[in-house]
Design a protein around this motif. Structure first.
Motif, mmCIF file in Angstrom:
data_model
loop_
_atom_site.group_PDB
_atom_site.id
_atom_site.type_symbol
_atom_site.label_atom_id
_atom_site.label_comp_id
_atom_site.label_asym_id
_atom_site.label_seq_id
_atom_site.Cartn_x
_atom_site.Cartn_y
_atom_site.Cartn_z
ATOM 1 N N GLU A 195 -13.007 72.989 121.772
ATOM 2 C CA GLU A 195 -11.867 72.548 122.673
ATOM 3 C C GLU A 195 -12.887 71.587 123.587
ATOM 4 O O GLU A 195 -13.941 71.462 123.308
ATOM 5 N N SER A 243 -4.385 69.739 127.915
ATOM 6 C CA SER A 243 -2.846 69.968 128.201
ATOM 7 C C SER A 243 -2.554 69.584 129.570
ATOM 8 O O SER A 243 -1.413 69.979 129.716
ATOM 9 N N LYS A 283 -3.167 60.825 126.725
ATOM 10 C CA LYS A 283 -4.064 61.171 125.644
ATOM 11 C C LYS A 283 -5.483 60.243 125.701
ATOM 12 O O LYS A 283 -6.543 61.010 125.457
ATOM 13 N N LYS A 285 -9.272 68.008 118.567
ATOM 14 C CA LYS A 285 -8.091 67.407 118.858
ATOM 15 C C LYS A 285 -8.460 65.681 118.476
ATOM 16 O O LYS A 285 -7.639 65.049 118.334
ATOM 17 N N SER A 286 -9.914 65.640 118.381
ATOM 18 C CA SER A 286 -10.173 64.087 118.067
ATOM 19 C C SER A 286 -10.583 64.145 116.536
ATOM 20 O O SER A 286 -11.506 63.195 116.386
#
Length: 397
Positions: free
Chosen positions: A12, A25, A30, A148-149
């Motif tokens: 994360e 979140s 972004k 997430k990247s």
């Protein structure tokens, strides 16, 4: 109270101070998080405005990229302000036309902790001490670097670097624990590792082997079946000979000596009644074909194989998760259309193969056509088609 800033990038991305935590979140921006990720990852250098613009707006044509960057940095500093640690402008510094993360802050970052533990283990000659460092490192490595990247071009080599470090550590731990005959610990670390890296076949091998060594054969066999399904669905691949050989060895040693044939017969029965054809993994299907091929020479019974392939009539590639849905439909059509004595298996990402005992070519063709029609009715996709071919199983001479 801990006055350190805590940054997590494994599994994360988050920044915490006392009871306040920021993660992607908590902001609708972004690119704010992309900026912070990049600055923290390359915190040892000053990063030019041009480099940041190229990374953050790689495929976009901006009329005023420098102003866009200034606005983004301002937003990022406002987000950091909410931590209550210090002003955001003290966390993201600007000098000589470049931005950089402020390394003078009191912060700890999980990738540094992880690497330091690995380095300490690497330079230790004491295996117990080495294991102690490794177990601490496992607690730090919560997953892939910046998940997430994961597809950002700059993040891929960094993620690979830490993933390779993690897998190398796990393999070294397994070797040490094998010397100690500590298969319980091996199974525990492998259970965590296959969640983080589900497509490393060696990790699954070590887990299955350790479960078997702990006399948990049922769990070992169930995990093997799970891996077979996973690799078929994701890649259309068969497992290595090494893993299938281990599977057969476990099968051979699963049962204790039993003299009561009635008990053996009960164990051989299907656990649950299911209509339609019998589905099995490819290795077992091959062996069943070999058995039938031996009997053909003696009995002369006709046995046909039917191969079903899903295709796009325009030749367009079909995404894996979509193909898996179609394959589930085809699985259903095959199972529902065949007899309980017929056998089928998944042969590749887009193929099933069926064994049809005691059938003429004409009957096999008729049955296969029925399966194809049922499948096309289920999916109702005009640009998708299913092809089937039939060939007799040749006898072994």
């Amino acid at each position: 109270m801990d006055n350190n800033l805590k940054i997590k990038m494994l599994g994360e991305f988050s920044i915490s101070y006392n009871d306040n935590t920021l993660n992607d979140s908590t902001s609708r921006f972004k690119k704010v998080w992309s900026l912070l990720e990049y600055l923290i990852t390359f915190r040892e250098k000053e990063i030019s405005q041009n480099e940041l613009i190229e990374v953050l707006w790689e495929d976009e044509n901006l009329s005023s990229p420098t102003n866009n960057l200034k606005t983004l940095v301002h937003r990022a500093r406002n987000v950091l302000d909410s931590l209550g640690y210090t002003e955001g402008k003290n966390m993201i510094k600007f000098s000589r036309g470049s931005y950089h993360w402020n390394n003078d802050l009191d912060f700890e970052i999980d990738i540094e902790i992880f690497k330091n533990l690995i380095d300490k283990a690497k330079f230790s000659d004491n295996k117990d001490e080495k294991l102690e460092y490794y177990f601490k490192a496992i607690d730090v490595y919560k997953g892939t670097f910046l998940p997430k990247s994961a597809y950002e071009s700059w993040a891929v080599p960094v993620a690979t670097y830490y993933q390779n470090m993690y897998i190398t550590m796990i393999n070294d731990m397994i070797n040490i624990l094998k010397e100690k005959n500590d298969y319980q610990s091996i199974s525990e670390i492998c259970e965590k590792a296959v969640i983080i890296d589900p497509y490393d076949e060696d990790l699954h091998y070590h887990l299955i082997y350790a479960l078997a060594k702990n006399e948990k054969n049922k769990e070992a066999l169930e995990h093997y079946e799970y891996v077979v399904d996973l690799f078929y669905k994701q890649f259309g691949l068969n497992l290595s000979d090494k893993l299938t050989s281990l599977y057969k060895t476990i099968l051979d040693t699963t049962k204790n000596v039993e003299l009561d044939l009635n008990i053996i017969k009960e164990n051989l029965k299907e656990k649950t009644y299911s209509k339609g054809a019998f589905y099995c993994e490819l290795g077992l299907f091959k062996e069943l074909c070999q058995i039938e091929a031996r009997s053909i020479a003696r009995t002369g019974v006709s046995i046909n194989l039917a191969l079903f392939t899903i295709i796009d009539i325009n030749g367009a590639p079909i995404k894996q998760h979509i193909m898996n849905k179609y394959m589930d439909k085809l699985h259903s059509s095959i199972q529902e259309s065949l007899r309980r004595g017929d056998v089928f298996t998944r042969y590749s990402l887009c193929q099933y193969i069926v064994m049809l005992p005691s059938t003429s070519f004409e009957n096999a063709d008729m049955v296969s056509g029925r399966i194809a029609r049922d499948f096309k009715k289920k999916i109702a996709k005009p640009d998708l088609d299913i092809k089937f071919t039939i060939s007799p199983l040749e006898p072994n001479n």
